[in-house]
Motif scaffolding. Structure first.
Motif, PDB file in Angstrom:
ATOM      1  N   ARG A  31      -7.088   8.900   6.216  1.00 32.45           N
ATOM      2  CA  ARG A  31      -6.614   7.657   6.766  1.00 32.45           C
ATOM      3  C   ARG A  31      -5.173   7.669   7.301  1.00 32.45           C
ATOM      4  N   LEU A  32      -4.262   8.276   6.620  1.00 35.11           N
ATOM      5  CA  LEU A  32      -2.896   8.303   7.052  1.00 35.11           C
ATOM      6  C   LEU A  32      -2.642   8.974   8.390  1.00 35.11           C
TER       7      LEU A  32
ATOM      8  N   ARG B 151       0.940  -1.000  -0.036  1.00 34.99           N
ATOM      9  CA  ARG B 151      -0.127   0.090   0.186  1.00 34.99           C
ATOM     10  C   ARG B 151       0.986   1.097   0.021  1.00 34.99           C
TER      11      ARG B 151
ATOM     12  N   SER C 291      -8.623  10.867  -0.042  1.00 32.19           N
ATOM     13  CA  SER C 291      -9.220   9.854   0.600  1.00 32.19           C
ATOM     14  C   SER C 291      -8.161   9.221   1.422  1.00 32.19           C
ATOM     15  N   GLU C 292      -6.677   9.412   1.011  1.00 28.77           N
ATOM     16  CA  GLU C 292      -6.003   8.800   1.832  1.00 28.77           C
ATOM     17  C   GLU C 292      -5.201   9.762   2.947  1.00 28.77           C
ATOM     18  N   LEU C 293      -5.012  10.850   2.803  1.00 26.91           N
ATOM     19  CA  LEU C 293      -4.500  11.755   3.826  1.00 26.91           C
ATOM     20  C   LEU C 293      -5.338  11.771   5.267  1.00 26.91           C
TER      21      LEU C 293
ATOM     22  N   LEU D  61       0.935   4.143  -3.006  1.00 20.98           N
ATOM     23  CA  LEU D  61       0.948   5.690  -2.771  1.00 20.98           C
ATOM     24  C   LEU D  61       1.955   6.419  -2.951  1.00 20.98           C
TER      25      LEU D  61
ATOM     26  N   VAL E  11      -6.695  11.396  -4.665  1.00 19.08           N
ATOM     27  CA  VAL E  11      -5.879  10.079  -3.683  1.00 19.08           C
ATOM     28  C   VAL E  11      -5.537  11.088  -2.444  1.00 19.08           C
TER      29      VAL E  11
END
Length: 134
Positions: A42-43, A16, A38-40, A20, A35
């Motif tokens: 979660r990170l 993963r 959606s991902e920041l 990224l 991205v």
């Protein structure tokens, strides 16, 4: 069985992160925005959860990094890495990420290394095992 599950978990996380990183380097601007949205979150939630587990106790020790025989004073290695990567940024010496990352799953040997079987990874330095007192 736990070792196999742990290896599958670690491989999934590394894959993963690789995906990224690849997106950050090669994606066009609209894809990057998508991205990032959606991902920041979660990170950042992942970092928060990990750092919460490493919050110092009333004695100033990290409850996660400490053992019965060895107390780890705050800031523990996890907090140090968090600061290096999230705050210091360009000020901290940068290591080539490819040198830190383990080989892809299909290129790994059948026998996991000591680090793989104990769950240690490149970002967190764990204390060396202690010798028993004679």
């Amino acid at each position: 069985m736990d070792q196999i599950l742990g290896q599958v978990l670690r491989n999934a996380v590394w894959e993963r992160l690789d995906m990224l990183s690849e997106l950050a380097q090669r994606a066009d601007a609209p894809s990057l925005v998508s991205v990032a949205r959606s991902e920041l979150p979660r990170l950042t939630e992942g970092w928060r959860a990990m750092l919460l587990a490493h919050e110092p106790d009333e004695r100033g020790d990290c409850p996660t990094c400490s053992t019965r025989w060895h107390r780890c004073k705050a800031p523990c290695p996890v907090w140090q890495v968090a600061h290096e990567h999230l705050v210091a940024g360009g000020l901290a010496p940068q290591q080539d990420p490819k040198r830190r990352r383990p080989a892809p799953a299909q290129a790994r040997s059948a026998a996991p290394s000591a680090a793989e079987t104990t769950g240690r990874h490149a970002l967190v330095r764990t204390p060396a095992p202690r010798r028993a007192l004679a």
